[in-house]
Design an enzyme around this catalytic site. Structure first.
Site, PDB file in Angstrom:
ATOM      1  N   ARG A 164       0.837  -1.220   0.000  1.00  0.00           N
ATOM      2  CA  ARG A 164       0.000   0.000   0.000  1.00  0.00           C
ATOM      3  C   ARG A 164       0.869   1.266   0.000  1.00  0.00           C
ATOM      4  NH1 ARG A 164      -1.948  -3.540  -1.104  1.00  0.00           N
ATOM      5  NH2 ARG A 164      -3.713  -4.705  -0.336  1.00  0.00           N
ATOM      6  N   SER A 235     -10.870  -0.798   3.930  1.00  0.00           N
ATOM      7  CA  SER A 235      -9.998  -1.012   5.101  1.00  0.00           C
ATOM      8  C   SER A 235      -9.409   0.318   5.563  1.00  0.00           C
ATOM      9  CB  SER A 235      -8.837  -1.937   4.739  1.00  0.00           C
ATOM     10  OG  SER A 235      -9.339  -3.140   4.241  1.00  0.00           O
ATOM     11  N   GLU A 341      -4.795   3.748   6.295  1.00  0.00           N
ATOM     12  CA  GLU A 341      -4.545   3.497   4.869  1.00  0.00           C
ATOM     13  C   GLU A 341      -5.016   4.672   3.999  1.00  0.00           C
ATOM     14  OE1 GLU A 341      -5.392  -0.581   3.311  1.00  0.00           O
ATOM     15  OE2 GLU A 341      -6.368   0.525   1.694  1.00  0.00           O
TER      16      GLU A 341
END
Ligand SMILES: Cc1cc2nc3c(=O)[nH]c(=O)nc-3n(C[C@H](O)[C@H](O)[C@H](O)COP(=O)(O)OP(=O)(O)OC[C@H]3O[C@@H](n4cnc5c(N)ncnc54)[C@H](O)[C@@H]3O)c2cc1C
Length: 346
Positions: A164, A235, A341
């Site tokens: 990520r 998420s 995130e």
């Protein structure tokens, strides 16, 4: 380039946060990019690049120009014995693009079905799901430097993709506008289907990109709340990567903690002498009792502990407050620092 003043962003972010932008515009073509460069040169205000708004939390109103990237077009650029090379514009919808490849029996991206957002944003956090990440099939991308107007091409190495993470997320946010991405999609597929919910559907059947994509879509729909029904950004936290020593220390007190062995390098490049273990942020959060929590309109999904939800009219600040409470409780119980995130826009 048309500019709207004091525009609502509620429909432009999947959290459904009712923030506003001082100015809002859409980028459809090269002329719009040139106009954006000119606007930036003339105005001493920040500029934020927006795709589908599925990885952004607006904590406040945005006091600058939000430029929504709407560049369109996709094409099979080239083929050789091993790969089909597909080029796609930054404003295309990611899932529609994946289905376009799947419908033509081009394999590679099927496990990334139903991830919201645009193609241009996908390299920013090297999107990934079900054992595949964008970097696995990435060939190159083109981006315009919004200071100089120069066009740059980035190959795999220069993108510095990680879990990520990318060069763009850590170094160039709002400075480089990703105009197009080229993927190298293998003619000999390497199917990744060892997941409950995918395995069963494909048992005894010859796999295909379409069958796997369909299975992934059903799986995701059963597990994740739909932002069209309840505001969320997927998420909210990354899965923490811990040194083996730290992981074992936690495991001594919490024997059920899941662990997935990793390369011994943390994001940022720190090398861990004794190896590393990725654990599940959802498991840590669930263990602290957060699933289904609600405070006003801000809360945690009752379907998935990793998903922070806006039940109706929560502000970005209220959603961020829930995230911070979760982070504090996980740190308190496990000594693990969670990392958000999505990009939190202050
Ligand atoms: C329900 C749900 C499920 C999700 N599941 C996953 C998942 O499985 N895996 C995963 O990795 N992510 C997942 N996400 C997160 C998100 O979908 C991805 O990060 C996606 O790539 C964001 O795309 P976007 O266009 O919405 O980006 P935005 O949220 O609009 O922007 C994200 C970042 O990219 C920048 N940006 C956008 N477009 C450009 C451009 N053209 N050039 C340069 N910078 C740009 C923005 O400035 C911002 O910093 C999920 C989100 C939701 C809501």
């Amino acid at each position: 380039m048309e500019i709207i003043n004091n525009a609502s962003l509620k429909q432009l972010n999947t959290f459904g946060v009712d923030a506003s932008a001082k100015h809002l515009t859409e980028i459809h073509n090269l002329e719009d990019i040139e106009a954006l460069l000119e606007w930036k040169a003339q105005n001493d205000l920040p500029c934020l690049l927006l795709g589908g708004g599925s990885n952004l939390l607006f904590k406040n109103d945005y006091q600058g120009l939000v430029a929504k990237i709407c560049l369109a077009g996709k094409d099979i650029a080239e083929e050789d014995n091993d790969f089909t090379y597909v080029s796609v514009a930054g404003g295309e919808n990611w899932h529609d693009f994946v289905r376009w490849t799947v419908e033509q029996d081009i394999a590679g991206l099927e496990n990334l079905s139903l991830i919201p957002g645009t193609v241009g944003a996908a390299p920013i956090q090297n999107i990934g799901a079900y054992g595949v990440e964008l970097a696995d099939h990435f060939q190159s991308l083109q981006a315009v430097d919004l200071e100089t107007g120069n066009i740059h091409e980035f190959d795999l190495l220069h993108c510095q993709f990680g879990y990520r993470e990318s060069f763009f997320k850590s170094q160039t946010l709002d400075k480089l506008l990703i105009t197009s991405v080229t993927f190298a999609l293998p003619k000999k597929p390497n199917w990744k289907m060892d997941y409950a919910g995918v395995r069963e559907v494909l048992e005894g059947v010859e796999p295909s990109a379409k069958l796997i994509s369909d299975a992934i879509i059903s799986l995701r729909m059963s597990k994740l709340p739909d932002p069209a029904k309840i505001g969320n950004g997927g998420s909210f936290f990354k899965n923490p990567v811990l040194s083996l020593d730290d992981w074992e220390a936690i495991k001594a007190n919490h024997p059920n903690i899941p662990g997935y062995p990793q390369n011994a390098v943390l994001a940022g490049g720190t090398e861990l002498a004794n190896g590393a273990m990725k654990t599940s942020a959802a498991w840590l959060i669930d263990s602290c009792g957060w699933k289904g929590h609600r405070k006003g309109d801000a809360g945690v999904s009752d379907m998935h502990a990793l998903v922070i939800v806006n039940h109706a009219n929560a502000t970005g600040a209220e959603l961020w407050a829930v995230a911070q409470e979760i982070m504090a409780s996980v740190e308190d119980k496990f000594g693990v620092l969670l990392e958000a995130e999505p990009r939190v826009v202050l």
